[in-house]
Design a protein around this motif. Structure first.
Motif, PDB file in Angstrom:
ATOM      1  N   PRO A  29       1.207  -8.062  -9.906  1.00  0.00           N
ATOM      2  CA  PRO A  29       0.376  -7.799 -10.846  1.00  0.00           C
ATOM      3  C   PRO A  29       0.097  -8.089 -11.790  1.00  0.00           C
ATOM      4  CG  PRO A  29       3.109  -6.908 -10.346  1.00  0.00           C
ATOM      5  CD  PRO A  29       2.482  -8.520  -9.684  1.00  0.00           C
ATOM      6  N   SER A  30      -0.758  -7.380 -11.676  1.00  0.00           N
ATOM      7  CA  SER A  30      -1.892  -7.840 -13.110  1.00  0.00           C
ATOM      8  C   SER A  30      -3.551  -6.916 -12.947  1.00  0.00           C
ATOM      9  CB  SER A  30      -2.439  -9.226 -13.128  1.00  0.00           C
ATOM     10  OG  SER A  30      -1.709  -9.877 -13.491  1.00  0.00           O
ATOM     11  N   GLN A  31      -4.245  -6.203 -13.365  1.00  0.00           N
ATOM     12  CA  GLN A  31      -5.540  -6.027 -12.892  1.00  0.00           C
ATOM     13  C   GLN A  31      -6.452  -6.781 -11.352  1.00  0.00           C
ATOM     14  OE1 GLN A  31      -6.405  -2.914 -14.071  1.00  0.00           O
ATOM     15  NE2 GLN A  31      -4.363  -2.380 -14.693  1.00  0.00           N
ATOM     16  N   ALA A  32      -6.894  -5.713 -11.074  1.00  0.00           N
ATOM     17  CA  ALA A  32      -7.880  -6.578  -9.651  1.00  0.00           C
ATOM     18  C   ALA A  32      -9.144  -7.640 -10.152  1.00  0.00           C
ATOM     19  CB  ALA A  32      -8.614  -5.602  -8.770  1.00  0.00           C
ATOM     20  N   ASN A  33      -9.537  -6.968 -10.733  1.00  0.00           N
ATOM     21  CA  ASN A  33     -10.344  -8.137 -11.510  1.00  0.00           C
ATOM     22  C   ASN A  33      -9.813  -8.986 -12.833  1.00  0.00           C
ATOM     23  OD1 ASN A  33      -9.481  -7.571 -14.025  1.00  0.00           O
ATOM     24  ND2 ASN A  33     -11.714  -6.375 -14.830  1.00  0.00           N
ATOM     25  N   GLU A  34      -9.012  -9.944 -12.385  1.00  0.00           N
ATOM     26  CA  GLU A  34      -8.234 -10.994 -13.404  1.00  0.00           C
ATOM     27  C   GLU A  34      -7.022 -11.276 -12.207  1.00  0.00           C
ATOM     28  OE1 GLU A  34      -5.245  -8.910 -15.061  1.00  0.00           O
ATOM     29  OE2 GLU A  34      -6.424  -8.464 -17.150  1.00  0.00           O
ATOM     30  N   LEU A  35      -7.809 -11.216 -11.057  1.00  0.00           N
ATOM     31  CA  LEU A  35      -6.814 -11.528  -9.108  1.00  0.00           C
ATOM     32  C   LEU A  35      -8.634 -12.655  -9.105  1.00  0.00           C
ATOM     33  CD1 LEU A  35      -4.102  -9.319  -8.216  1.00  0.00           C
ATOM     34  CD2 LEU A  35      -4.217 -11.728  -9.931  1.00  0.00           C
ATOM     35  N   ILE A  36      -8.068 -13.374  -8.201  1.00  0.00           N
ATOM     36  CA  ILE A  36      -8.998 -14.164  -6.898  1.00  0.00           C
ATOM     37  C   ILE A  36      -8.067 -14.082  -5.355  1.00  0.00           C
ATOM     38  CG2 ILE A  36      -9.894 -16.342  -5.843  1.00  0.00           C
ATOM     39  CD1 ILE A  36     -10.777 -16.867  -8.641  1.00  0.00           C
ATOM     40  N   THR A  37      -8.894 -13.372  -4.495  1.00  0.00           N
ATOM     41  CA  THR A  37      -8.108 -13.753  -3.628  1.00  0.00           C
ATOM     42  C   THR A  37      -8.404 -14.470  -2.591  1.00  0.00           C
ATOM     43  OG1 THR A  37      -9.712 -11.689  -2.790  1.00  0.00           O
ATOM     44  CG2 THR A  37      -6.778 -11.154  -3.624  1.00  0.00           C
ATOM     45  N   ALA A  38      -7.831 -14.754  -1.182  1.00  0.00           N
ATOM     46  CA  ALA A  38      -8.445 -15.037   0.066  1.00  0.00           C
ATOM     47  C   ALA A  38      -7.874 -14.823   1.521  1.00  0.00           C
ATOM     48  CB  ALA A  38      -8.412 -16.814  -0.356  1.00  0.00           C
ATOM     49  N   TYR A  39      -8.049 -15.056   1.961  1.00  0.00           N
ATOM     50  CA  TYR A  39      -7.010 -14.723   3.806  1.00  0.00           C
ATOM     51  C   TYR A  39      -7.379 -15.781   4.318  1.00  0.00           C
ATOM     52  CZ  TYR A  39     -11.147 -12.175   5.871  1.00  0.00           C
ATOM     53  OH  TYR A  39     -11.748 -11.210   6.421  1.00  0.00           O
ATOM     54  N   GLN A  40      -6.295 -15.609   5.493  1.00  0.00           N
ATOM     55  CA  GLN A  40      -6.317 -16.876   6.303  1.00  0.00           C
ATOM     56  C   GLN A  40      -5.979 -15.656   7.880  1.00  0.00           C
ATOM     57  OE1 GLN A  40      -3.147 -18.793   7.234  1.00  0.00           O
ATOM     58  NE2 GLN A  40      -4.313 -20.613   8.926  1.00  0.00           N
ATOM     59  N   PRO A  41      -7.074 -15.232   8.484  1.00  0.00           N
ATOM     60  CA  PRO A  41      -7.018 -14.387  10.016  1.00  0.00           C
ATOM     61  C   PRO A  41      -6.023 -15.392  10.653  1.00  0.00           C
ATOM     62  CG  PRO A  41      -8.947 -15.340  10.191  1.00  0.00           C
ATOM     63  CD  PRO A  41      -8.552 -15.760   8.733  1.00  0.00           C
ATOM     64  N   ILE A  42      -5.118 -14.345  11.210  1.00  0.00           N
ATOM     65  CA  ILE A  42      -3.795 -14.771  12.214  1.00  0.00           C
ATOM     66  C   ILE A  42      -4.222 -14.364  13.199  1.00  0.00           C
ATOM     67  CG2 ILE A  42      -1.791 -15.028  12.600  1.00  0.00           C
ATOM     68  CD1 ILE A  42      -2.243 -16.326   9.969  1.00  0.00           C
ATOM     69  N   LEU A  43      -4.630 -13.186  14.259  1.00  0.00           N
ATOM     70  CA  LEU A  43      -5.338 -12.136  14.995  1.00  0.00           C
ATOM     71  C   LEU A  43      -5.227 -10.893  14.808  1.00  0.00           C
ATOM     72  CD1 LEU A  43      -2.182 -10.845  15.972  1.00  0.00           C
ATOM     73  CD2 LEU A  43      -1.370 -11.954  16.427  1.00  0.00           C
ATOM     74  N   VAL A  44      -6.322 -10.513  15.770  1.00  0.00           N
ATOM     75  CA  VAL A  44      -6.065  -8.797  15.848  1.00  0.00           C
ATOM     76  C   VAL A  44      -5.585  -8.392  16.444  1.00  0.00           C
ATOM     77  CG1 VAL A  44      -7.837  -6.980  15.983  1.00  0.00           C
ATOM     78  CG2 VAL A  44      -8.672  -9.040  15.218  1.00  0.00           C
ATOM     79  N   ASP A  45      -4.541  -7.624  17.087  1.00  0.00           N
ATOM     80  CA  ASP A  45      -4.043  -6.276  17.947  1.00  0.00           C
ATOM     81  C   ASP A  45      -4.375  -6.182  18.239  1.00  0.00           C
ATOM     82  OD1 ASP A  45      -3.713  -4.943  16.535  1.00  0.00           O
ATOM     83  OD2 ASP A  45      -1.645  -5.549  15.311  1.00  0.00           O
ATOM     84  N   LYS A  46      -3.512  -5.397  19.752  1.00  0.00           N
ATOM     85  CA  LYS A  46      -4.586  -4.507  20.453  1.00  0.00           C
ATOM     86  C   LYS A  46      -4.264  -2.893  20.046  1.00  0.00           C
ATOM     87  CE  LYS A  46       0.165  -2.507  22.814  1.00  0.00           C
ATOM     88  NZ  LYS A  46       0.371  -1.431  21.450  1.00  0.00           N
ATOM     89  N   ASP A  47      -3.988  -2.429  19.190  1.00  0.00           N
ATOM     90  CA  ASP A  47      -4.421  -1.236  18.088  1.00  0.00           C
ATOM     91  C   ASP A  47      -5.384  -1.840  17.469  1.00  0.00           C
ATOM     92  OD1 ASP A  47      -2.497   0.353  19.508  1.00  0.00           O
ATOM     93  OD2 ASP A  47      -0.603  -1.172  18.207  1.00  0.00           O
ATOM     94  N   GLY A  48      -6.183  -2.475  16.709  1.00  0.00           N
ATOM     95  CA  GLY A  48      -7.123  -3.126  16.086  1.00  0.00           C
ATOM     96  C   GLY A  48      -7.071  -3.228  15.035  1.00  0.00           C
ATOM     97  N   TYR A  49      -5.414  -3.887  14.206  1.00  0.00           N
ATOM     98  CA  TYR A  49      -5.291  -4.910  13.305  1.00  0.00           C
ATOM     99  C   TYR A  49      -5.777  -5.957  13.277  1.00  0.00           C
ATOM    100  CZ  TYR A  49      -3.351   0.384  11.966  1.00  0.00           C
ATOM    101  OH  TYR A  49      -2.377   0.993  11.741  1.00  0.00           O
ATOM    102  N   THR A  50      -5.740  -6.133  12.214  1.00  0.00           N
ATOM    103  CA  THR A  50      -5.820  -7.440  12.359  1.00  0.00           C
ATOM    104  C   THR A  50      -4.338  -8.270  10.844  1.00  0.00           C
ATOM    105  OG1 THR A  50      -8.092  -7.275  11.588  1.00  0.00           O
ATOM    106  CG2 THR A  50      -7.810  -9.407  10.978  1.00  0.00           C
ATOM    107  N   HIS A  51      -3.997  -9.427  11.527  1.00  0.00           N
ATOM    108  CA  HIS A  51      -2.668  -9.897  10.830  1.00  0.00           C
ATOM    109  C   HIS A  51      -3.744 -10.841  10.126  1.00  0.00           C
ATOM    110  CE1 HIS A  51       0.410  -8.452  13.175  1.00  0.00           C
ATOM    111  NE2 HIS A  51      -0.891  -7.756  13.863  1.00  0.00           N
ATOM    112  N   ILE A  52      -3.064 -10.738   9.219  1.00  0.00           N
ATOM    113  CA  ILE A  52      -3.710 -11.697   7.731  1.00  0.00           C
ATOM    114  C   ILE A  52      -2.667 -12.529   6.878  1.00  0.00           C
ATOM    115  CG2 ILE A  52      -6.230 -10.788   7.693  1.00  0.00           C
ATOM    116  CD1 ILE A  52      -5.285 -10.121   5.623  1.00  0.00           C
ATOM    117  N   ASN A  53      -2.896 -13.854   6.355  1.00  0.00           N
ATOM    118  CA  ASN A  53      -2.204 -14.144   5.471  1.00  0.00           C
ATOM    119  C   ASN A  53      -2.862 -13.548   4.031  1.00  0.00           C
ATOM    120  OD1 ASN A  53       0.590 -15.144   6.223  1.00  0.00           O
ATOM    121  ND2 ASN A  53      -1.208 -17.500   7.291  1.00  0.00           N
ATOM    122  N   LEU A  54      -2.452 -12.975   2.896  1.00  0.00           N
ATOM    123  CA  LEU A  54      -3.251 -13.106   1.614  1.00  0.00           C
ATOM    124  C   LEU A  54      -2.918 -14.310   0.846  1.00  0.00           C
ATOM    125  CD1 LEU A  54      -5.465 -10.919   0.136  1.00  0.00           C
ATOM    126  CD2 LEU A  54      -3.603  -9.736  -0.591  1.00  0.00           C
TER     127      LEU A  54
END
Length: 201
Positions: A29-54
């Motif tokens: 919980p914070s304002q979006a501009n107070e956070l830094i994000t990065a993600y690690q892609p794990i896989l793309v499933d058959k429905d087109g969803y990308t599974h990630i670690n955020l």
């Protein structure tokens, strides 16, 4: 800082990054501009969803560390969540191992549990428990089961092959015996400092 396993309804990297960043305030919980994000892609499933670690951290925390390195004139450095550090340490000590594991790091009053495999970090949680309290080992066993069940429910991850407790056998022998009795997964204590070699500067 925290990490969450998410399914993003896109397989386009720029869209995944944007949608992941928009979800970050829901988990830290914070304002979006107070956070830094990065993600690690794990896989793309058959429905087109990308599974990630955020991965999410407060911007001021990252900037504090950056200033420290700048004052020390350190040119090349990386910042990791502690759970990712556990993954890197484990597979540095055991580079030949490819199976998944539950990694447990125990400090004086804080425990971190991370579920990992050779290439990916899947899930983690931390909690406070004092080793001076009676029955602290049973608290950790309960938290291992909670973490394991939550990971199996929220991710595509399969049950891990082993449990690894970082530390000295002298300190955690009682925990080892209880985990062996209560959880039907191989378990070991890893005195990792005995397996590492360091070059002289």
């Amino acid at each position: 800082a925290t990490c969450r396993y998410l399914k993003i309804p896109s397989k386009i990297p720029s869209e995944v990054e944007q949608m992941a960043s928009l979800q970050a305030p829901s988990y830290l919980p914070s304002q979006a501009n107070e956070l830094i994000t990065a993600y690690q892609p794990i896989l793309v499933d058959k429905d087109g969803y990308t599974h990630i670690n955020l991965f999410i951290a407060h911007r001021d925390v990252i900037e504090d560390y950056t200033r420290i390195f700048q004052k020390l004139n350190v040119k090349n450095y990386s910042l990791f969540l502690s759970s990712v550090g556990l993954l890197n340490l484990y597979y540095t000590v055991h580079p030949q191992i490819k199976s998944s594991a539950i990694l447990i790091e125990i400090d004086a009053d804080q425990v971190e549990i991370a579920i990992v495999d050779k290439d990916n970090f899947f899930f983690s949680r931390s909690f406070k428990v004092s080793q001076y309290l009676p029955g602290w080992e049973n608290v950790i066993v309960g938290e291992i089961n909670k973490t394991r069940n939550a990971c199996l429910k929220e991710t595509f991850y399969k049950d891990p092959g082993k449990i690894v407790i970082f530390g000295s056998p002298d300190n955690f022998q009682s925990l080892l015996e209880i985990v062996k009795k209560e959880i039907i997964i191989p378990v070991e204590i890893l005195p990792y400092w005995q397996r590492l070699s360091f070059s002289q500067a």
